[in-house]
Design a protein around this motif. Structure first.
Motif, PDB file in Angstrom:
ATOM      1  N   GLN A   1       0.831  -1.202   0.000  1.00 54.19           N
ATOM      2  CA  GLN A   1       0.000   0.000   0.000  1.00 54.19           C
ATOM      3  C   GLN A   1       0.869   1.257   0.000  1.00 54.19           C
ATOM      4  O   GLN A   1       0.607   2.217  -0.734  1.00 54.19           O
ATOM      5  CB  GLN A   1      -0.922  -0.012   1.216  1.00 54.19           C
ATOM      6  CG  GLN A   1      -1.882   1.163   1.291  1.00 54.19           C
ATOM      7  CD  GLN A   1      -2.737   1.129   2.557  1.00 54.19           C
ATOM      8  OE1 GLN A   1      -2.629   0.213   3.368  1.00 54.19           O
ATOM      9  NE2 GLN A   1      -3.566   2.155   2.746  1.00 54.19           N
ATOM     10  N   TYR A   2       1.925   1.241   0.835  1.00 58.36           N
ATOM     11  CA  TYR A   2       2.817   2.401   0.877  1.00 58.36           C
ATOM     12  C   TYR A   2       3.525   2.588  -0.466  1.00 58.36           C
ATOM     13  O   TYR A   2       3.629   3.726  -0.976  1.00 58.36           O
ATOM     14  CB  TYR A   2       3.870   2.236   1.979  1.00 58.36           C
ATOM     15  CG  TYR A   2       4.840   3.393   2.028  1.00 58.36           C
ATOM     16  CD1 TYR A   2       4.450   4.616   2.563  1.00 58.36           C
ATOM     17  CD2 TYR A   2       6.117   3.285   1.487  1.00 58.36           C
ATOM     18  CE1 TYR A   2       5.311   5.706   2.582  1.00 58.36           C
ATOM     19  CE2 TYR A   2       6.988   4.364   1.496  1.00 58.36           C
ATOM     20  CZ  TYR A   2       6.582   5.571   2.042  1.00 58.36           C
ATOM     21  OH  TYR A   2       7.433   6.646   2.043  1.00 58.36           O
ATOM     22  N   LEU A   3       3.994   1.492  -1.035  1.00 57.62           N
ATOM     23  CA  LEU A   3       4.691   1.572  -2.323  1.00 57.62           C
ATOM     24  C   LEU A   3       3.766   2.147  -3.392  1.00 57.62           C
ATOM     25  O   LEU A   3       4.199   2.929  -4.252  1.00 57.62           O
ATOM     26  CB  LEU A   3       5.184   0.183  -2.730  1.00 57.62           C
ATOM     27  CG  LEU A   3       6.303   0.106  -3.774  1.00 57.62           C
ATOM     28  CD1 LEU A   3       7.528   0.878  -3.319  1.00 57.62           C
ATOM     29  CD2 LEU A   3       6.661  -1.348  -4.040  1.00 57.62           C
ATOM     30  N   HIS A   4       2.505   1.790  -3.311  1.00 50.28           N
ATOM     31  CA  HIS A   4       1.531   2.304  -4.278  1.00 50.28           C
ATOM     32  C   HIS A   4       1.374   3.820  -4.142  1.00 50.28           C
ATOM     33  O   HIS A   4       1.215   4.533  -5.142  1.00 50.28           O
ATOM     34  CB  HIS A   4       0.181   1.613  -4.071  1.00 50.28           C
ATOM     35  CG  HIS A   4      -0.887   2.091  -5.009  1.00 50.28           C
ATOM     36  ND1 HIS A   4      -0.915   1.741  -6.350  1.00 50.28           N
ATOM     37  CD2 HIS A   4      -1.967   2.913  -4.811  1.00 50.28           C
ATOM     38  CE1 HIS A   4      -1.948   2.318  -6.926  1.00 50.28           C
ATOM     39  NE2 HIS A   4      -2.603   3.034  -6.021  1.00 50.28           N
ATOM     40  N   THR A   5       1.449   4.333  -2.908  1.00 47.80           N
ATOM     41  CA  THR A   5       1.261   5.771  -2.695  1.00 47.80           C
ATOM     42  C   THR A   5       2.437   6.602  -3.211  1.00 47.80           C
ATOM     43  O   THR A   5       2.251   7.773  -3.560  1.00 47.80           O
ATOM     44  CB  THR A   5       1.044   6.095  -1.201  1.00 47.80           C
ATOM     45  OG1 THR A   5       2.222   5.751  -0.464  1.00 47.80           O
ATOM     46  CG2 THR A   5      -0.144   5.328  -0.646  1.00 47.80           C
TER      47      THR A   5
END
Length: 382
Positions: free
Chosen positions: A324-328
């Motif tokens: 999720q963080y990588l996506h942001t």
């Protein structure tokens, strides 16, 4: 959706032990981060030693113990003196837009964010003394100019993290954590927190007393695997040294003029890597400096290729929260993101790391790069 705040750690996890678990918990507490990112050395460490277990095994250890995103610090960046190791690692931390960088320290009361502003030029009297190696000369210059006694290994790395972060317009915030238990190079096991040195020594000797010093998840990750050390790579290094010409050895990264002859003279009769290293050692060269050089020779890291290397963000593992963080941040990344070791990636951004991986495969028989993709796990519930 809850905003994501990321704290980064720069680690080797050789292996992941209770001291690392303490650091992670403190880093999360001090920063209130809900995502933990580990910039982790691949199969070779900063001091020029093979990691006791391969990078995939150690990625499993990290994910099982609370890390959300594991990014590889490849051999070309990890096997470097402290200032370059820090520079390459912090570059990845900054690229991932982490809010904080936490690290163990013998003096967590120091203001490492202020240390980022110190400027020590390698032109003082200490650097003119050819009897001093660079680390010693630098420490003496730092003490003379700023009164800062940089003696302990974690403080030293923390200083270089600060110096590296200070090169960016918006540097990551530095958060030191008090080191607990045994000293960094202590060779004796403690009761619950031991040094990585002591744990590796016990592992290689078959001493099971290390078990109280590592989390259960760590022991499960390496179950059935044989720990690695330099002796298992010695036949390959000896071959690499003796089968090249002096001119070829001079092309190796960080090869000092004339040292190639000393290496070739001493390698044939050395029965072990430890014996060889002791024979080569002089006052001019530290053991880590020689071990790093041996790593470059073994991996055939030639000077032009190392200097031309361009960093990438290679993901080894992630939890759902890490994903999720990588996506942001993905849309804002300025470095290439690699999640699968495709043929194109192996020929480009992962070319040197793939070479290092092949050497590890010779010893442990486990594929390291070709076709390998991200290890995925659910996030650990708080």
């Amino acid at each position: 959706m809850t905003a994501l705040r990321a704290v980064a750690v720069i680690a080797e996890y050789v292996p992941f032990h209770n001291g690392h678990l303490w650091q992670l918990r403190q880093a999360q507490r001090l920063t209130q981060a809900n995502v933990t990112v580990a910039i982790m050395s691949g199969n070779w460490t900063q001091r020029g030693e093979p990691a006791v277990f391969d990078k995939w095994t150690r990625t499993k250890m990290a994910l099982a113990n609370g890390v959300d995103l594991v990014i590889e610090l490849p051999a070309v960046s990890a096997v470097q003196p402290a200032h370059l190791f820090a520079q390459r690692a912090v570059e990845l931390v900054q690229a991932l837009q982490c809010d904080d960088l936490s690290f163990g320290s013998e003096h967590p009361d120091w203001d490492f964010n202020q240390l980022a502003q110190l400027d020590v030029q390698a032109t003082g009297q200490e650097f003119q003394d050819h009897h001093l190696n660079f680390p010693t000369a630098f420490r003496q210059a730092l003490l003379r100019e700023y009164g800062l006694a940089l003696q302990e290994p974690n403080d030293t790395l923390g200083f270089w993290y600060a110096q590296a972060a200070g090169q960016f317009p918006h540097p990551v915030h530095l958060v030191p954590v008090k080191r607990q238990g045994s000293g960094h190079r202590d060779q004796h096991l403690g009761q619950t927190i031991s040094s990585g040195t002591a744990i590796r020594r016990a592992l290689l000797a078959g001493d099971l007393d290390y078990r109280t010093s590592v989390p259960d998840a760590t022991k499960q990750a390496w179950a059935g695997l044989t720990p690695l050390d330099w002796e298992q790579f010695w036949p390959y290094l000896k071959y690499a040294i003796t089968q090249q010409t002096p001119a070829e050895l001079r092309q190796i990264y960080q090869m000092t003029e004339g040292l190639e002859y000393r290496l070739q003279r001493l390698a044939p009769s050395a029965p072990s890597f430890a014996n060889f290293l002791a024979a080569v050692k002089t006052k001019r060269y530290t053991y880590p400096r020689l071990q790093r050089l041996c790593t470059y020779i073994l991996l055939n890291f030639q000077d032009p290729a190392v200097r031309a290397y361009q960093p990438v963000l290679r993901v080894l593992g992630m939890t759902t929260r890490g994903q999720q963080y990588l996506h942001t941040v993905k849309k804002h990344l300025e470095l290439p993101l690699i999640t699968t070791a495709s043929k194109t990636a192996l020929n480009q951004g992962l070319a040197l790391e793939a070479r290092a991986g092949l050497v590890t495969e010779l010893v442990n028989g486990r594929v390291q790069d070709r076709g390998r993709s991200v290890i995925r796990k659910p996030a650990i519930k708080e």
